[in-house]
Design a protein around this motif. Structure first.
Motif, PDB file in Angstrom:
ATOM      1  N   THR A  63      34.257  45.696  48.046  1.00 34.22           N
ATOM      2  CA  THR A  63      33.184  46.802  48.156  1.00 34.22           C
ATOM      3  C   THR A  63      32.207  46.544  48.981  1.00 34.22           C
ATOM      4  N   PRO A  64      31.241  47.161  49.517  1.00 31.61           N
ATOM      5  CA  PRO A  64      30.177  46.788  50.277  1.00 31.61           C
ATOM      6  C   PRO A  64      29.260  45.973  49.415  1.00 31.61           C
ATOM      7  N   TRP A  65      29.240  45.956  48.047  1.00 34.98           N
ATOM      8  CA  TRP A  65      28.325  45.162  47.346  1.00 34.98           C
ATOM      9  C   TRP A  65      28.808  43.734  46.642  1.00 34.98           C
ATOM     10  N   GLY A  66      30.148  43.696  46.881  1.00 42.72           N
ATOM     11  CA  GLY A  66      30.636  42.543  46.112  1.00 42.72           C
ATOM     12  C   GLY A  66      30.358  41.318  46.415  1.00 42.72           C
ATOM     13  N   ASP A  67      30.348  40.823  47.704  1.00 40.80           N
ATOM     14  CA  ASP A  67      29.766  39.433  48.023  1.00 40.80           C
ATOM     15  C   ASP A  67      28.449  39.337  47.598  1.00 40.80           C
ATOM     16  N   ASP A  68      27.535  40.195  47.882  1.00 41.21           N
ATOM     17  CA  ASP A  68      26.075  40.145  47.444  1.00 41.21           C
ATOM     18  C   ASP A  68      25.905  39.993  45.938  1.00 41.21           C
ATOM     19  N   ASP A  69      26.676  40.616  45.280  1.00 43.42           N
ATOM     20  CA  ASP A  69      26.543  40.644  43.742  1.00 43.42           C
ATOM     21  C   ASP A  69      27.016  39.177  43.318  1.00 43.42           C
ATOM     22  N   LEU A  70      28.048  38.857  43.969  1.00 47.74           N
ATOM     23  CA  LEU A  70      28.676  37.280  43.450  1.00 47.74           C
ATOM     24  C   LEU A  70      27.471  36.143  43.889  1.00 47.74           C
ATOM     25  N   ALA A  71      27.139  36.175  44.745  1.00 45.49           N
ATOM     26  CA  ALA A  71      25.839  35.729  45.425  1.00 45.49           C
ATOM     27  C   ALA A  71      24.706  35.380  44.356  1.00 45.49           C
ATOM     28  N   ALA A  72      24.337  36.735  43.948  1.00 40.26           N
ATOM     29  CA  ALA A  72      23.180  37.003  42.972  1.00 40.26           C
ATOM     30  C   ALA A  72      23.407  36.583  41.864  1.00 40.26           C
ATOM     31  N   ALA A  73      24.914  36.523  41.302  1.00 41.76           N
ATOM     32  CA  ALA A  73      24.971  36.144  39.853  1.00 41.76           C
ATOM     33  C   ALA A  73      25.068  34.738  39.979  1.00 41.76           C
ATOM     34  N   VAL A  74      25.397  34.050  41.015  1.00 44.43           N
ATOM     35  CA  VAL A  74      25.613  32.524  40.726  1.00 44.43           C
ATOM     36  C   VAL A  74      24.114  31.908  40.877  1.00 44.43           C
ATOM     37  N   LYS A  75      23.331  32.719  41.518  1.00 37.29           N
ATOM     38  CA  LYS A  75      21.573  32.450  41.527  1.00 37.29           C
ATOM     39  C   LYS A  75      21.063  32.548  40.103  1.00 37.29           C
ATOM     40  N   ALA A  76      21.620  33.539  39.241  1.00 37.55           N
ATOM     41  CA  ALA A  76      21.229  33.900  37.958  1.00 37.55           C
ATOM     42  C   ALA A  76      21.603  33.130  36.974  1.00 37.55           C
ATOM     43  N   ASN A  77      22.753  32.470  37.282  1.00 37.63           N
ATOM     44  CA  ASN A  77      23.575  31.731  36.229  1.00 37.63           C
ATOM     45  C   ASN A  77      23.592  32.196  34.967  1.00 37.63           C
ATOM     46  N   PRO A  78      24.118  33.304  34.870  1.00 35.68           N
ATOM     47  CA  PRO A  78      24.785  33.750  33.466  1.00 35.68           C
ATOM     48  C   PRO A  78      25.617  32.989  32.765  1.00 35.68           C
ATOM     49  N   ASP A  79      26.121  33.325  31.668  1.00 35.32           N
ATOM     50  CA  ASP A  79      27.128  32.601  30.811  1.00 35.32           C
ATOM     51  C   ASP A  79      28.649  32.901  31.426  1.00 35.32           C
ATOM     52  N   ALA A  80      28.733  33.967  31.980  1.00 32.96           N
ATOM     53  CA  ALA A  80      29.871  34.257  32.697  1.00 32.96           C
ATOM     54  C   ALA A  80      29.746  35.355  33.944  1.00 32.96           C
ATOM     55  N   ILE A  81      30.823  35.516  34.624  1.00 28.14           N
ATOM     56  CA  ILE A  81      31.066  36.793  35.821  1.00 28.14           C
ATOM     57  C   ILE A  81      32.181  37.730  35.273  1.00 28.14           C
ATOM     58  N   LEU A  82      31.955  38.770  35.081  1.00 29.26           N
ATOM     59  CA  LEU A  82      32.926  39.871  34.673  1.00 29.26           C
ATOM     60  C   LEU A  82      33.524  40.520  36.001  1.00 29.26           C
ATOM     61  N   VAL A  83      34.822  40.159  36.245  1.00 30.63           N
ATOM     62  CA  VAL A  83      35.310  40.623  37.625  1.00 30.63           C
ATOM     63  C   VAL A  83      36.198  41.756  37.455  1.00 30.63           C
ATOM     64  N   PRO A  84      35.776  42.664  38.098  1.00 28.63           N
ATOM     65  CA  PRO A  84      36.654  44.125  37.829  1.00 28.63           C
ATOM     66  C   PRO A  84      38.036  44.153  38.570  1.00 28.63           C
ATOM     67  N   LYS A  85      38.840  44.992  38.275  1.00 34.33           N
ATOM     68  CA  LYS A  85      39.999  45.422  38.938  1.00 34.33           C
ATOM     69  C   LYS A  85      40.773  44.184  39.356  1.00 34.33           C
ATOM     70  N   VAL A  86      40.888  43.262  38.387  1.00 27.58           N
ATOM     71  CA  VAL A  86      41.747  42.189  38.644  1.00 27.58           C
ATOM     72  C   VAL A  86      43.262  42.595  38.503  1.00 27.58           C
ATOM     73  N   ASN A  87      44.118  42.296  39.716  1.00 24.35           N
ATOM     74  CA  ASN A  87      45.459  42.635  39.790  1.00 24.35           C
ATOM     75  C   ASN A  87      46.354  41.590  39.819  1.00 24.35           C
ATOM     76  N   ALA A  88      45.846  40.246  40.010  1.00 23.38           N
ATOM     77  CA  ALA A  88      46.871  39.051  40.152  1.00 23.38           C
ATOM     78  C   ALA A  88      46.014  37.837  39.993  1.00 23.38           C
ATOM     79  N   PRO A  89      46.645  36.860  39.643  1.00 23.81           N
ATOM     80  CA  PRO A  89      45.953  35.648  39.675  1.00 23.81           C
ATOM     81  C   PRO A  89      45.117  35.165  40.813  1.00 23.81           C
ATOM     82  N   ALA A  90      45.805  35.605  42.185  1.00 33.49           N
ATOM     83  CA  ALA A  90      45.202  35.401  43.404  1.00 33.49           C
ATOM     84  C   ALA A  90      43.576  35.868  43.802  1.00 33.49           C
TER      85      ALA A  90
END
Length: 294
Positions: free
Chosen positions: A76-103
């Motif tokens: 999505t247009p927001w995914g990469d920015d979300d991931l970078a922002a989450a790393v900066k915030a340093n929560p306990d975990a990041i919840l990844v939507p729409k996981v289809n496979a290990p890759a």
């Protein structure tokens, strides 16, 4: 053997676009907070939600609550920015939507390393697509790979119903095979699993019944959409006083020197095996962790 346990009985979704909700979350008696950038946030509020979540998580004050940020999918247009922002915030975990496979998880884990994420930052996976159901075992196996960081499945039953056209009827007969498949995959991967949400939050009896079903299935807890669901959820997913007492009693008897080499013994007129003592130790660990959190 000491068992470490982190209570995940309740996990409440909170929209990142609602600053008041993010503040209120600091006062709620909930085990996990799912601060949402995805489904609960409209496209025009994505940037605001991201900045508010980063500020709230960075500020802290969430106490013993496990803080998890649900990002938008990377495509999505927001995914990469979300991931970078989450790393900066340093929560306990990041919840990844729409996981289809290990890759999908492996790619995000690689991106976390590139972004310099803390080694303590974990990944949670939304299990909400037909592909995820078909690949559940392989996705769950990522829990055995420390580099992937996977520590929990979250069932996305609403999306799963949408994608498969299965009905979310009382009793969830159509969902049960998929739910149990994911429970088995989670256990094989050594990770936790949280049940999907119950949409009719005013229906207390229906919610209690679905919580009880989740407990019977072996779920570790349930995702929630309203704070009023927290108390009943904890009631369902916490061991009873009777269960705790029995677990302690079994372990006390197995700990006696004369029982050290026995695989099965009689306790208060009942035959119990050593595997029951192992199960009891988990009940004790859950009870102790809940008590410590309180």
């Amino acid at each position: 053997m000491t068992i470490s346990f982190k209570p995940r009985r309740s996990a409440l979704y909170m929209p990142g676009s609602n600053a008041r909700a993010l503040e209120k979350a600091k006062t709620l008696d909930v085990d996990c907070l799912l601060l949402d950038l995805e489904d609960a946030v409209t496209p025009d509020a994505k940037d605001l939600a991201r900045s508010q979540i980063v500020a709230a998580v960075s500020e802290g004050d969430y106490g013993e609550r496990e803080v998890v940020i649900r990002i938008n999918a990377l495509e999505t247009p927001w995914g990469d920015d979300d991931l970078a922002a989450a790393v900066k915030a340093n929560p306990d975990a990041i919840l990844v939507p729409k996981v289809n496979a290990p890759a999908d998880l492996q790619m995000i884990a690689h991106k976390l390393s590139v972004l310099g994420a803390s080694s303590d930052l974990k990944l949670w996976a939304m299990m909400e697509t037909p592909q995820a159901m078909l690949n559940a075992g392989a996705i769950g196996a990522c829990g055995r790979d420390g580099q992937v960081r996977l520590s929990c499945f979250v069932m996305g039953t609403n999306d799963l119903a949408k994608e498969t056209r299965a009905r979310l009827s009382p009793g969830r007969a159509a969902m049960t095979p998929w739910l149990m498949t994911c429970v088995a995959a989670a256990r094989a991967g050594g990770i936790d699993i949280l049940d999907g949400v119950y949409n009719a939050f005013q229906d207390e009896d229906g919610f209690a019944a679905e919580c009880a079903q989740g407990v019977d299935m072996g779920m570790d807890g349930k995702t929630l959409i309203h704070p009023k669901q927290i108390g009943p959820c904890h009631d369902a997913f916490s061991p009873s006083e009777e269960e705790i007492a029995w677990a302690r009693r079994i372990n006390e008897v197995f700990a006696l020197p004369e029982n050290a080499s026995k695989g099965a013994i009689q306790v208060d007129g009942k035959m119990v095996e050593r595997l029951h003592a192992e199960m009891g130790r988990r009940v004790i660990a859950i009870a102790d962790a809940i008590a410590a959190r309180a």
